[in-house]
Design a protein around this motif. Structure first.
Motif, PDB file in Angstrom:
ATOM      1  N   ARG A  46       0.816  -1.214   0.000  1.00  0.00           N
ATOM      2  CA  ARG A  46       0.000   0.000   0.000  1.00  0.00           C
ATOM      3  C   ARG A  46       0.848   1.261   0.000  1.00  0.00           C
ATOM      4  O   ARG A  46       0.423   2.301  -0.512  1.00  0.00           O
ATOM      5  N   GLU A  47       2.024   1.161   0.598  1.00  0.00           N
ATOM      6  CA  GLU A  47       2.916   2.321   0.673  1.00  0.00           C
ATOM      7  C   GLU A  47       4.328   1.889   0.286  1.00  0.00           C
ATOM      8  O   GLU A  47       5.215   1.763   1.131  1.00  0.00           O
ATOM      9  N   PRO A  48       4.538   1.636  -0.990  1.00  0.00           N
ATOM     10  CA  PRO A  48       5.859   1.143  -1.419  1.00  0.00           C
ATOM     11  C   PRO A  48       6.934   2.198  -1.274  1.00  0.00           C
ATOM     12  O   PRO A  48       6.664   3.400  -1.261  1.00  0.00           O
ATOM     13  N   ILE A  49       8.170   1.732  -1.157  1.00  0.00           N
ATOM     14  CA  ILE A  49       9.322   2.625  -1.227  1.00  0.00           C
ATOM     15  C   ILE A  49       9.827   2.561  -2.658  1.00  0.00           C
ATOM     16  O   ILE A  49      10.201   1.496  -3.156  1.00  0.00           O
ATOM     17  N   PHE A  50       9.810   3.680  -3.331  1.00  0.00           N
ATOM     18  CA  PHE A  50      10.172   3.748  -4.741  1.00  0.00           C
ATOM     19  C   PHE A  50      11.680   3.910  -4.892  1.00  0.00           C
ATOM     20  O   PHE A  50      12.357   4.462  -4.038  1.00  0.00           O
ATOM     21  N   THR A  51      12.184   3.423  -5.999  1.00  0.00           N
ATOM     22  CA  THR A  51      13.600   3.584  -6.302  1.00  0.00           C
ATOM     23  C   THR A  51      13.810   3.352  -7.792  1.00  0.00           C
ATOM     24  O   THR A  51      12.848   3.180  -8.553  1.00  0.00           O
ATOM     25  N   GLN A  52      15.055   3.305  -8.204  1.00  0.00           N
ATOM     26  CA  GLN A  52      15.373   3.132  -9.617  1.00  0.00           C
ATOM     27  C   GLN A  52      15.043   1.717 -10.088  1.00  0.00           C
ATOM     28  O   GLN A  52      15.356   0.733  -9.422  1.00  0.00           O
ATOM     29  N   MET A  53      14.405   1.624 -11.245  1.00  0.00           N
ATOM     30  CA  MET A  53      14.132   0.329 -11.868  1.00  0.00           C
ATOM     31  C   MET A  53      15.403  -0.137 -12.580  1.00  0.00           C
ATOM     32  O   MET A  53      15.903   0.536 -13.476  1.00  0.00           O
ATOM     33  N   THR A  54      15.935  -1.274 -12.149  1.00  0.00           N
ATOM     34  CA  THR A  54      17.224  -1.722 -12.687  1.00  0.00           C
ATOM     35  C   THR A  54      17.099  -2.785 -13.779  1.00  0.00           C
ATOM     36  O   THR A  54      18.041  -3.024 -14.517  1.00  0.00           O
ATOM     37  N   ASN A  55      15.947  -3.473 -13.852  1.00  0.00           N
ATOM     38  CA  ASN A  55      15.751  -4.556 -14.821  1.00  0.00           C
ATOM     39  C   ASN A  55      16.817  -5.644 -14.687  1.00  0.00           C
ATOM     40  O   ASN A  55      17.265  -6.231 -15.681  1.00  0.00           O
ATOM     41  N   LEU A  56      17.229  -5.911 -13.452  1.00  0.00           N
ATOM     42  CA  LEU A  56      18.205  -6.965 -13.197  1.00  0.00           C
ATOM     43  C   LEU A  56      17.502  -8.308 -13.015  1.00  0.00           C
ATOM     44  O   LEU A  56      16.330  -8.357 -12.633  1.00  0.00           O
ATOM     45  N   PRO A  57      18.224  -9.400 -13.261  1.00  0.00           N
ATOM     46  CA  PRO A  57      17.627 -10.725 -13.060  1.00  0.00           C
ATOM     47  C   PRO A  57      17.482 -11.026 -11.573  1.00  0.00           C
ATOM     48  O   PRO A  57      18.066 -10.343 -10.726  1.00  0.00           O
ATOM     49  N   PRO A  58      16.708 -12.067 -11.223  1.00  0.00           N
ATOM     50  CA  PRO A  58      16.592 -12.457  -9.811  1.00  0.00           C
ATOM     51  C   PRO A  58      17.943 -12.892  -9.249  1.00  0.00           C
ATOM     52  O   PRO A  58      18.867 -13.237  -9.981  1.00  0.00           O
ATOM     53  N   CYS A  59      18.012 -12.885  -7.927  1.00  0.00           N
ATOM     54  CA  CYS A  59      19.223 -13.360  -7.255  1.00  0.00           C
ATOM     55  C   CYS A  59      19.400 -14.856  -7.524  1.00  0.00           C
ATOM     56  O   CYS A  59      18.446 -15.625  -7.460  1.00  0.00           O
ATOM     57  N   LYS A  60      20.634 -15.259  -7.819  1.00  0.00           N
ATOM     58  CA  LYS A  60      20.925 -16.653  -8.162  1.00  0.00           C
ATOM     59  C   LYS A  60      21.753 -17.300  -7.054  1.00  0.00           C
ATOM     60  O   LYS A  60      22.817 -16.799  -6.683  1.00  0.00           O
ATOM     61  N   MET A  61      21.252 -18.409  -6.527  1.00  0.00           N
ATOM     62  CA  MET A  61      21.935 -19.130  -5.449  1.00  0.00           C
ATOM     63  C   MET A  61      22.481 -20.454  -5.993  1.00  0.00           C
ATOM     64  O   MET A  61      21.711 -21.370  -6.283  1.00  0.00           O
ATOM     65  N   ASN A  62      23.788 -20.539  -6.136  1.00  0.00           N
ATOM     66  CA  ASN A  62      24.408 -21.795  -6.551  1.00  0.00           C
ATOM     67  C   ASN A  62      24.803 -22.584  -5.298  1.00  0.00           C
ATOM     68  O   ASN A  62      25.970 -22.781  -5.002  1.00  0.00           O
ATOM     69  N   HIS A  63      23.801 -22.981  -4.580  1.00  0.00           N
ATOM     70  CA  HIS A  63      23.930 -23.618  -3.263  1.00  0.00           C
ATOM     71  C   HIS A  63      24.485 -22.619  -2.258  1.00  0.00           C
ATOM     72  O   HIS A  63      25.614 -22.144  -2.368  1.00  0.00           O
ATOM     73  N   ALA A  64      23.671 -22.278  -1.274  1.00  0.00           N
ATOM     74  CA  ALA A  64      24.080 -21.323  -0.248  1.00  0.00           C
ATOM     75  C   ALA A  64      23.258 -21.556   1.008  1.00  0.00           C
ATOM     76  O   ALA A  64      22.121 -22.027   0.946  1.00  0.00           O
ATOM     77  N   ASP A  65      23.843 -21.239   2.134  1.00  0.00           N
ATOM     78  CA  ASP A  65      23.170 -21.343   3.417  1.00  0.00           C
ATOM     79  C   ASP A  65      22.950 -19.923   3.922  1.00  0.00           C
ATOM     80  O   ASP A  65      23.894 -19.255   4.364  1.00  0.00           O
ATOM     81  N   LEU A  66      21.706 -19.442   3.822  1.00  0.00           N
ATOM     82  CA  LEU A  66      21.391 -18.072   4.197  1.00  0.00           C
ATOM     83  C   LEU A  66      20.459 -18.067   5.397  1.00  0.00           C
ATOM     84  O   LEU A  66      19.446 -18.773   5.415  1.00  0.00           O
TER      85      LEU A  66
END
Length: 430
Positions: free
Chosen positions: A288-308
């Motif tokens: 309802r109240e987003p924080i706006f910023t620059q649109m980067t058109n980057l791909p999603p984050c990629k995890m090649n096996h990670a423990d987060l």
């Protein structure tokens, strides 16, 4: 929202601040509002989004130091359509026939730009800070200002006695009218008669929060603003407000939400890592109240096996065989295998390196952009475009540093800041 005002005649002014010395070295090459925050945002996105979400879309940003990065971010992020009559415009300090110097303070910055503001024929000015973290319904703030009949309204927040010494403190009556102002009362000064009156006190407020501190956020009637700035006073908090209390009706708007001044390395670090908690004090996840910023058109984050664990990973990251906890990973961050991060803020990178660039790095022995293999890093802020080689150890050896500058890194309150664009060779221990 009160029908008594026309939002198109309300000017929002975001104060970009001075040199940002308390946030150094993050402000070495950029202004405070342009500092990256929360993985993909800039600090300035917070007050701008508060304005937009409240429907106040005529926004000026006043700055004078290291403004190139901020200009680029604003121009790439905030483009209103031609029918909205909205804008976000930067007004950097400039030389004119009337003024030849820098902004000398918050009030001076506004005064020197009246020539730009008056063309909008404003009825009200909203003054906001460019380095605070909060969500505020500016409609509610404006409603209370109108209903109170005040010339000026000041947003205030309840604080305990210890914290009161770091703020400008307001004394109010039972109707929220501000009667006195005190700048940063000494810790041993008795200010019991400055406590919030019971009639004005929210019953849900913690008992120890007995005083009202100015948030540096104001609403001025336009004619009042022009009148009280018709002098050479430089600062709102220290000079203009104390002076105005004597002759004008000043109202206190008591804000009961989360608010954090992120003007120091410690406060920046703590506020950023708080975002990784299950229930952070500041919530970016509100459609309802987003924080706006620059649109980067980057791909999603990629995890090649990670423990987060308790992490935020931004767009365009590539994380491989790593263990990461209580950390915020910025856009385009590359983290190689065997690396352990704990309490780390990475601001990411402005670009990806090509295969040709990586091949050249290998020839010259230069680490690739990002964090190399088998690194162990804790309690560290890694600024943009940093290159950290393999087998590096940062802030985990137990070595203590005094606050200060150490070349490729800076230390503040035990937090290590890896500078923007630096190269940390493989095997480095900090």
């Amino acid at each position: 929202m009160s029908k008594e005002i026309d939002k198109s005649r309300v000017i929002s002014i975001i104060l970009g601040g001075g040199k940002g010395t308390r946030l150094y070295p993050l402000t070495k090459e950029r202004s405070k509002p342009a500092v990256s925050f929360g993985g993909k945002y800039r600090i300035v996105d917070i007050p701008i989004s508060n304005c937009i979400n409240s429907g106040f879309k005529k926004i000026y940003l006043l700055t004078q130091f290291n403004s190139a990065s901020l200009h680029l971010h604003i121009s790439n992020s905030y483009n209103f359509d031609r029918f909205s009559n909205g804008f976000v415009e930067i007004l950097a300090a400039e030389q004119t026939l009337e003024h030849s110097g820098w902004y000398e303070g918050t009030a001076d910055a506004v005064r020197k730009n009246f020539i730009h503001f008056k063309t909008q024929k404003p009825t009200h000015y909203i003054i906001l800070s460019g380095d605070q973290l909060y969500r505020m319904d500016l409609n509610d703030f404006m409603d209370q200002h109108i209903k109170s009949g005040a010339d000026v309204s000041i947003a205030t927040i309840a604080v305990n006695r210890r914290d009161a010494s770091g703020f400008g403190i307001m004394k109010i009556d039972d109707e929220h009218k501000i009667t006195e102002f005190m700048e940063k009362p000494a810790p041993d000064l008795n200010i019991d008669d400055w406590k919030i009156p019971e009639a004005s006190r929210d019953p849900m407020l913690p008992k120890e929060k007995e005083y009202l501190a100015s948030m540096g956020i104001y609403i001025f009637n336009a004619d009042t603003m022009e009148e009280i700035l018709n002098n050479d006073k430089q600062d709102f908090g220290k000079e203009i407000i104390p002076m105005a209390i004597k002759t004008k009706k000043i109202n206190s708007y008591i804000f009961d939400g989360y608010w954090e001044d992120i003007g120091t390395i410690r406060s920046f670090y703590d506020a950023t890592l708080d975002l990784t908690n299950v229930k952070p004090q500041f919530n970016f996840y509100d459609e309802r109240e987003p924080i706006f910023t620059q649109m980067t058109n980057l791909p999603p984050c990629k995890m090649n096996h990670a423990d987060l664990t308790a992490c935020i990973a931004s767009e365009g990251c590539v994380i491989t065989d790593s263990m990461i906890s209580h950390s915020v990973i910025g856009i385009r961050s590359i983290i190689e295998s065997g690396t352990v991060l704990d309490g780390v803020i990475t601001m990411g990178a402005d670009f990806y390196e090509s295969d040709e660039e990586k091949a050249k790095n290998k020839e010259t022995g230069t680490p690739n952009m990002g964090i190399g293999k088998h690194c162990h890093i804790a309690k560290t802020i890694i600024d943009k475009n940093a290159r950290i080689g393999d087998n590096c150890s940062i802030n985990v050896s137990g070595k203590k540093y005094e606050n200060g500058d150490y070349g490729n890194f800076y230390v503040a309150d035990g937090i290590i800041v890896i500078r923007k664009n630096v190269v940390i060779p493989s095997g480095t221990i900090i």
